[in-house]
Design a protein around this motif. Structure first.
Motif, short mmCIF file in Angstrom:
data_model
loop_
_atom_site.label_atom_id
_atom_site.label_comp_id
_atom_site.label_asym_id
_atom_site.label_seq_id
_atom_site.Cartn_x
_atom_site.Cartn_y
_atom_site.Cartn_z
N GLU A 1 -0.11 -7.86 -6.97
CA GLU A 1 0.14 -8.48 -5.72
C GLU A 1 1.47 -9.82 -6.00
N THR A 2 1.85 -9.69 -6.98
CA THR A 2 3.49 -10.70 -6.93
C THR A 2 3.97 -10.11 -5.92
N LEU A 3 4.08 -8.51 -6.33
CA LEU A 3 5.05 -7.26 -5.03
C LEU A 3 4.57 -7.76 -3.40
N TYR A 4 3.80 -7.69 -3.91
CA TYR A 4 3.09 -8.13 -2.39
C TYR A 4 3.06 -9.04 -1.50
N ARG A 5 3.63 -9.79 -2.26
CA ARG A 5 3.79 -11.57 -2.06
C ARG A 5 5.27 -11.55 -1.72
N GLN A 6 5.97 -10.77 -2.36
CA GLN A 6 7.54 -10.83 -2.44
C GLN A 6 8.34 -10.57 -1.32
N ARG A 7 9.30 -11.33 -0.59
CA ARG A 7 10.14 -10.94 0.20
C ARG A 7 10.88 -10.20 -0.58
N LEU A 8 11.19 -9.12 0.08
CA LEU A 8 12.87 -8.16 0.10
C LEU A 8 13.15 -7.72 1.39
N GLY A 9 14.61 -7.06 0.75
CA GLY A 9 15.37 -6.26 1.61
C GLY A 9 16.12 -7.39 2.10
N CYS B 1 8.53 1.90 3.51
CA CYS B 1 8.05 0.27 3.80
C CYS B 1 9.00 -0.66 2.84
N VAL B 2 9.33 -0.40 1.41
CA VAL B 2 10.22 -0.93 1.41
C VAL B 2 11.47 -0.84 1.81
N THR B 3 12.32 0.77 2.18
CA THR B 3 13.43 0.92 2.72
C THR B 3 13.58 0.00 4.39
N GLY B 4 12.35 0.31 4.72
CA GLY B 4 12.35 -0.70 6.50
C GLY B 4 12.54 -1.57 6.66
N ARG C 1 14.91 -3.04 4.41
CA ARG C 1 16.04 -2.31 4.41
C ARG C 1 16.62 -3.04 2.60
N ALA C 2 15.71 -2.75 1.85
CA ALA C 2 15.40 -3.45 0.23
C ALA C 2 16.03 -1.72 -0.57
N GLU C 3 15.86 -1.57 -1.56
CA GLU C 3 16.76 -0.57 -2.42
C GLU C 3 15.64 0.24 -2.91
N ALA C 4 15.20 0.72 -2.74
CA ALA C 4 13.48 1.17 -3.09
C ALA C 4 13.83 1.85 -4.89
#
Length: 248
Positions: A150-158, A209-212, A214-217
């Motif tokens: 859930e933390t990862l789901y709510r965490q801003r990435l990329g 989704c993660v690469t979408g 523009r975050a590193e998978a």
């Protein structure tokens, strides 16, 4: 007695009305909904058929799946993953369970969730459980994994600085690239995606989704993927499986 029954019925109806979750199927065009419904047209059925054939086929070494798991007595196990694996003290997905059985009992090489045989087996087992409510393991040891997911789901990435919730909670139902944004429930995986022209695992979709954004998978089989799968499965608990789903 009648009053008690009426009260229970009203409670059940209220619970159904309060559940605003939607399958990705609900956001498909009528044409894609028809494609998913028709087993003679759904392209994911090719993997289901291959999985059924593999289930009964004895490899060069080891045993066929049916030697241990008779299909006519096999429970709809696909609806009960991820599970807690006491030996490894970590979550076990359906794909990982299939891979482990292949290695242990068929002397096969590890393939990962998007290996050809693993996908076929997962599609077959998921299809056997189609229509069943998703009931992931409620073992307390998975609570920490759920919280991490859930933390990862709510965490801003990329570089786009977006979290999963920004699309699948806040903008679900709106359009992106011509398709409606779903709520992101994993009820149809492994699923056939038109953009892939192939069947793919939930982990593959999460990686997209993660690469979408523009975050590193994360590395394949990293704990982050597992945590997200546990969280998403529990978030979708009670929703019906629809393997193999068709998605844009």
């Amino acid at each position: 007695m009648r009053r008690a029954a009426s009260a229970l019925l009203l409670t059940a109806l209220a619970a159904m009305a309060a559940d605003t979750r939607r399958s990705g199927f609900d956001d498909l065009s009528p044409a894609l909904q028809a494609l998913q419904r028709d087993d003679t047209q759904n392209p994911g059925q090719l993997w289901v058929q291959e999985g059924q054939a593999l289930w009964s086929r004895a490899p060069a070494q080891g045993r066929a799946c049916v030697a241990c798991h008779a299909t006519d007595t096999l429970p709809p196990i696909a609806a009960s993953f991820p599970r807690f694996d006491p030996a490894a003290a970590r979550p076990l997905t359906l794909s990982a369970s299939i891979d482990r059985c292949r290695v242990r009992h068929q002397h096969a090489a590890v393939q990962g969730p998007d290996g050809a045989e693993v996908l076929a087996h997962a599609a077959y087992l998921g299809h056997l459980a189609r229509g069943r409510p998703l009931q992931p393991d409620t073992h307390r040891a998975l609570d920490a994994w759920q919280a991490r997911g859930e933390t990862l789901y709510r965490q801003r990435l990329g570089q786009l600085d977006l979290a999963c919730l920004h699309c699948h909670d806040q903008r679900a139902g709106l359009r992106l690239g011509g398709a409606r944004i779903p709520q992101g429930h994993p009820t149809g995986y492994p699923a056939y995606r038109l953009e892939w022209q192939a069947l793919g695992s939930l982990q593959r979709r999460l990686r997209n989704c993660v690469t979408g954004v523009r975050a590193e998978a994360w590395a394949p089989q990293a704990d982050e993927w597992l945590a997200l799968e546990v969280y998403l499965a529990r978030r979708a608990a009670g929703m019906a499986l629809e393997v193999p789903a068709v998605r844009p």
